[in-house]
Design a protein around this motif. Structure first.
Motif, PDB file in Angstrom:
ATOM      1  N   ILE A 169     -71.740  93.178 -13.195  1.00 35.53           N
ATOM      2  CA  ILE A 169     -71.702  92.674 -11.829  1.00 35.53           C
ATOM      3  C   ILE A 169     -71.262  91.213 -11.857  1.00 35.53           C
ATOM      4  O   ILE A 169     -71.907  90.375 -12.488  1.00 35.53           O
ATOM      5  N   VAL A 170     -70.169  90.922 -11.165  1.00 33.63           N
ATOM      6  CA  VAL A 170     -69.664  89.554 -11.150  1.00 33.63           C
ATOM      7  C   VAL A 170     -69.999  88.840  -9.840  1.00 33.63           C
ATOM      8  O   VAL A 170     -69.985  87.612  -9.776  1.00 33.63           O
ATOM      9  N   ASP A 171     -70.300  89.601  -8.796  1.00 28.70           N
ATOM     10  CA  ASP A 171     -70.723  89.013  -7.528  1.00 28.70           C
ATOM     11  C   ASP A 171     -71.412  90.108  -6.728  1.00 28.70           C
ATOM     12  O   ASP A 171     -71.132  91.302  -6.914  1.00 28.70           O
ATOM     13  N   TRP A 172     -72.302  89.713  -5.835  1.00 25.74           N
ATOM     14  CA  TRP A 172     -73.025  90.709  -5.050  1.00 25.74           C
ATOM     15  C   TRP A 172     -73.553  90.069  -3.774  1.00 25.74           C
ATOM     16  O   TRP A 172     -73.624  88.848  -3.662  1.00 25.74           O
ATOM     17  N   GLN A 173     -73.896  90.909  -2.823  1.00 25.98           N
ATOM     18  CA  GLN A 173     -74.554  90.440  -1.613  1.00 25.98           C
ATOM     19  C   GLN A 173     -75.418  91.559  -1.047  1.00 25.98           C
ATOM     20  O   GLN A 173     -75.076  92.740  -1.139  1.00 25.98           O
TER      21      GLN A 173
END
Length: 333
Positions: A169-173
């Motif tokens: 995972i390199v980015d999440w929201q």
């Protein structure tokens, strides 16, 4: 993030039973499995709509009726854990318990009455487990990939890098809109079709605004972007795409659907009355009032991540928990 289980089942000489419980804003789900050479074999499962988050947006609390429904479902889970001689389990609660002022008191009551120790996990952990549980269904390719989970009280999105042996995972929201919270925020089922259209547009605006910061961070102008969704929304719409007379997990889990088809179905549902939606196979009375909110969320995701196809997963947090438990236990052995 580990993606595959250890290959040698000898690490579990007695083939222990493992369990995962996911108590969400809308559903209570249990999965019991034993490890196998290429993953795990499910030996028991349970799912019930409990609507734990019903009324939460208005009161900030879990209602007595919702708590009673959840505890009744968790009591069934506890009985299954005993009968299947589960030796290692993890039970998690998500957005409803994160937001409710009486969430901690509810967790204590669950333990006293059922013996199940629920762990209220963070939105980040929820996204991680969902990715771990379903990433194997991502289409092959070199383009960036987005995995999302439309829940009852929130929606998690994760941008993943698939270049290594396991996705990262390199980015999440996490956005505070799921099918329950969005439905309760916007009165939708008017008798007037024009009013329904206007309400659906307001739903989409709410979700778009919540996603905007994440959307601004996503990579732009990439070819071959991939998209995978896990939730009742995507499995329900995929069932309508296939025109199934009843839900069939084998037909749905791993299905790849043109995004345009999912948009068309979402738009058709958004203008139907609740009675018309109730009459559709794979929706019925249980999902008819919530599916439109799911459609609004899905369309917003397709707006910010314009993949030509959508992968559909009937798996997620529970499978992620099981994989993590078995991997950790296998290393310890």
């Amino acid at each position: 993030m580990a993606a595959q289980l250890p290959h040698s089942v000898a690490r579990w000489p007695h083939r222990k039973a493992y369990a995962a419980i996911d108590l969400g804003t809308n559903n209570c789900r249990l999965l019991i499995a034993k490890p196998s050479a290429d993953g795990f074999i499910v030996v028991d499962a349970f799912s019930r709509i409990v609507r734990l988050g019903e009324g939460l947006a208005t009161t900030g609390r879990l209602s007595d009726a919702a708590i009673d429904r959840a505890i009744a479902a968790l009591s069934v889970c506890a009985d299954k854990l005993r009968r299947r001689h589960v030796t290692l389990a993890r039970s998690v609660a998500t957005e409803a318990c994160r937001r409710a002022s009486n969430g901690a008191a509810f967790i204590e009551r669950v333990y006293k009455e059922t013996g199940i120790a629920l762990d209220i996990i963070s939105a980040e952990e929820e996204a991680r487990l969902a990715v771990l549980g379903c990433h194997i269904l991502l289409e092959q390719g070199d383009g960036p990939a987005l995995i999302f989970d439309i829940g009852g009280g929130s929606t998690e999105m994760a941008l993943v890098d698939t270049e290594g042996p396991a996705p990262r995972i390199v980015d999440w929201q996490s956005a505070p809109w799921g099918v329950v919270s969005l439905t309760e925020s916007e009165a939708f089922d008017s008798a007037d079709p024009e009013a329904r259209i206007a309400a659906y547009a307001r739903m989409r605006t709410r979700v778009t605004d919540a996603f905007q910061t994440f959307a601004d961070r996503l990579p732009k102008h990439h070819d071959g972007v991939r998209l995978l969704g896990t939730s009742g929304t995507v499995t329900t719409l995929a069932s309508l795409h296939l025109e199934l007379p009843r839900y069939d997990r084998q037909a749905i889990d791993g299905l790849i659907v043109p995004s345009a088809s999912m948009r068309d179905i979402a738009m058709r549902l958004s203008v139907m009355s609740i009675t018309e939606r109730q009459e559709l196979p794979c929706i019925g009375h249980e999902r008819a009032d919530l599916v439109v909110a799911g459609c609004a969320i899905l369309e917003c995701i397709l707006d910010i991540w314009p993949a030509e196809r959508l992968g559909v997963a009937d798996r997620g947090i529970r499978e992620g928990i099981l994989r993590a438990l078995m991997e950790r236990d296998g290393r310890a052995a």
